[in-house]
Design an enzyme around this catalytic site. Structure first.
Site, PDB file in Angstrom:
ATOM      1  N   ASP A   1     -13.075  13.111 -11.722  1.00  0.00           N
ATOM      2  CA  ASP A   1     -13.404  12.291 -12.890  1.00  0.00           C
ATOM      3  C   ASP A   1     -13.111  12.980 -14.225  1.00  0.00           C
ATOM      4  O   ASP A   1     -12.945  12.330 -15.239  1.00  0.00           O
ATOM      5  CB  ASP A   1     -14.887  11.871 -12.850  1.00  0.00           C
TER       6      ASP A   1
ATOM      7  N   ASN B   1      17.999  -8.466  13.827  1.00  0.00           N
ATOM      8  CA  ASN B   1      19.334  -8.223  13.254  1.00  0.00           C
ATOM      9  C   ASN B   1      20.256  -7.536  14.247  1.00  0.00           C
ATOM     10  O   ASN B   1      21.462  -7.815  14.299  1.00  0.00           O
ATOM     11  CB  ASN B   1      19.213  -7.375  11.978  1.00  0.00           C
TER      12      ASN B   1
ATOM     13  N   ASP C   1     -16.037  14.327  -4.469  1.00  0.00           N
ATOM     14  CA  ASP C   1     -17.114  14.864  -5.306  1.00  0.00           C
ATOM     15  C   ASP C   1     -18.444  14.449  -4.690  1.00  0.00           C
ATOM     16  O   ASP C   1     -18.506  13.483  -3.921  1.00  0.00           O
ATOM     17  CB  ASP C   1     -17.049  14.273  -6.729  1.00  0.00           C
TER      18      ASP C   1
ATOM     19  N   ASP D   1      -9.758  17.802 -13.762  1.00  0.00           N
ATOM     20  CA  ASP D   1      -9.433  17.400 -12.385  1.00  0.00           C
ATOM     21  C   ASP D   1      -8.014  16.838 -12.271  1.00  0.00           C
ATOM     22  O   ASP D   1      -7.508  16.667 -11.164  1.00  0.00           O
ATOM     23  CB  ASP D   1     -10.417  16.328 -11.890  1.00  0.00           C
TER      24      ASP D   1
ATOM     25  N   GLU E   1      21.557 -10.163  16.568  1.00  0.00           N
ATOM     26  CA  GLU E   1      22.571 -10.990  15.914  1.00  0.00           C
ATOM     27  C   GLU E   1      23.895 -10.254  15.822  1.00  0.00           C
ATOM     28  O   GLU E   1      24.966 -10.809  16.095  1.00  0.00           O
ATOM     29  CB  GLU E   1      22.094 -11.391  14.523  1.00  0.00           C
TER      30      GLU E   1
END
Length: 418
Positions: A341, A407, A35, A345, A410
């Site tokens: 606002d 991970n 706006d 809207d 691992e």
């Protein structure tokens, strides 16, 4: 955890996130539809000049303090004429805002634009409290963002009179007469064209222009409608209102452009006013397009999609147009942040990837429909929020990359050992 910490940091920069995933979306936003009034500008309205009966009158004084003088084109102080006083009276009576004096300064309660009209009347000795008591409001047709006008009915010197204020181009189309120092005259095509030119000149200087007109009635109509009351009006004049751009917005626009984010202005103001402010803030550049609400009405969705990437200023638009603009931008794959606002809207705020409601002037409906609330109604806050969002987005990607790589290592090690 990263999102939660980011929300806390954003709240310290006046951006309240209502939905946690919105933080991540902010990080990839590439369009900000904003706006104008109150977001890109300060929303500190001041009537700096009025136009009545072919003459410009300067109004001195700043802010909401009802102290100032009226100067003619030569810069000489003078007392308002009968016609000018009638115009100022109409502006005060047709406004819901009021001015309150605090210990530090004068503040406006209500709409700042109406507050500017009340202050202008106060500079001529027409104080809101006294005027409302003397000429109470008998009926009214409230302002509507589609009509862009407001009408109130009063009894003045034994006559029933309605005052209508609104957008100049809309209101002028409803007038067939004009008030001059020689009395009421027919509004000829030549005068009509001249008034449109005056409006365009004022708007091109970045001033917000409000027109005011009146109509006499034998008696106040019961439950008046817009079609009945806002027709066959007598034009009185223009209020030229200055709403300066926020100091920090130009830098914020430059920062967002350098970060690949395009800023678009969407306003209900006149095209020339919007364009003047957009040029000042470097939102509009040579080669960009400007579209008005009337042009949008004539376009179908497919045609709008062709223009939306080149358009940086939308003027005289209504809330439903915002929805179409958002849809057109999303069609091209853009991630859109939209500010708003008003109650109307809400659909556009909901449809946008990031709906940003105003914390000061915003309605509860707009806030409820939004993902973010700007506590200071400031465009620079949106840019800060996007900046924060990008940091958070980058942090999330780093965290996931780290966790996946660790991970995976691992899993491979254990799988190989087995």
């Amino acid at each position: 955890i990263v999102l939660a910490l980011g929300v806390t940091r954003m709240s310290q920069r006046n951006a309240i996130i209502r939905r946690l995933p919105a933080v991540e979306t902010l990080g990839v936003a590439d369009y900000i539809c904003s706006d104008k009034t109150g977001t890109l500008t300060k929303n500190e309205m001041t009537v700096i000049q009025v136009y009545h009966d072919g003459e410009f009158v300067k109004v001195t004084g700043t802010g909401y303090q009802p102290e100032g003088e009226f100067l003619d084109q030569a810069g000489n102080k003078f007392s308002p004429t009968k016609g000018l006083e009638f115009m100022l009276l109409g502006g005060v009576l047709n406004s819901d805002a009021r001015i309150e004096k605090t210990e530090k300064a004068y503040t406006v309660i209500g709409d700042p634009t109406e507050g500017a009209l009340v202050v202008a009347g106060g500079k001529a000795g027409l104080l809101k409290e006294d005027i409302d008591t003397k000429h109470p409001r008998l009926e009214e047709i409230p302002f509507d963002s589609c009509r862009k006008m407001m009408t109130t009915f009063h009894k003045i010197d034994g006559d029933f009179i309605s005052f209508t204020k609104g957008a100049p181009d809309v209101l002028l189309a409803r007038c067939n007469k004009i008030l001059t120092k020689d009395g009421v005259k027919e509004l000829s095509q030549g005068l009509y064209d001249e008034l449109l030119k005056v409006n365009s000149n004022l708007a091109s200087q970045g001033q917000r222009v409000l027109a005011i007109a009146y109509r006499q009635w034998p008696e106040v109509p019961q439950k008046p409608t817009s079609e009945m009351a806002e027709d066959k009006l007598t034009f009185i004049g223009y209020f030229a209102i200055l709403d300066p751009a926020r100091d920090e917005v130009k830098d914020a626009v430059a920062v967002s452009r350098s970060a690949g984010i395009k800023t678009v202005m969407i306003t209900g103001d006149h095209q020339d006013t919007a364009l003047a402010i957009a040029k000042e803030l470097d939102i509009w550049r040579e080669g960009d397009e400007v579209l008005t609400g009337v042009q949008l009405e004539k376009m179908d969705d497919e045609e709008l999609r062709k223009h939306v990437n080149q358009t940086t200023v939308y003027a005289r638009v209504s809330p439903e147009h915002k929805l179409r603009i958002v849809d057109a931008l999303k069609y091209h794959g853009h991630v859109v942040a939209m500010t708003g606002d008003g109650v109307n809207d809400a659909p556009a705020l909901k449809r946008a990837d990031i709906g940003s409601a105003m914390g000061i002037t915003g309605t509860e409906v707009a806030k409820e429909a939004s993902a973010m609330v700007l506590l200071d109604d400031n465009f620079a806050t949106i840019v800060s929020a996007v900046e924060e969002g990008r940091t958070i987005y980058a942090n999330i990607r780093k965290s996931i990359h780290y966790l996946l790589s660790c991970n995976t290592g691992e899993i491979v090690a254990i799988f190989t050992a087995i």
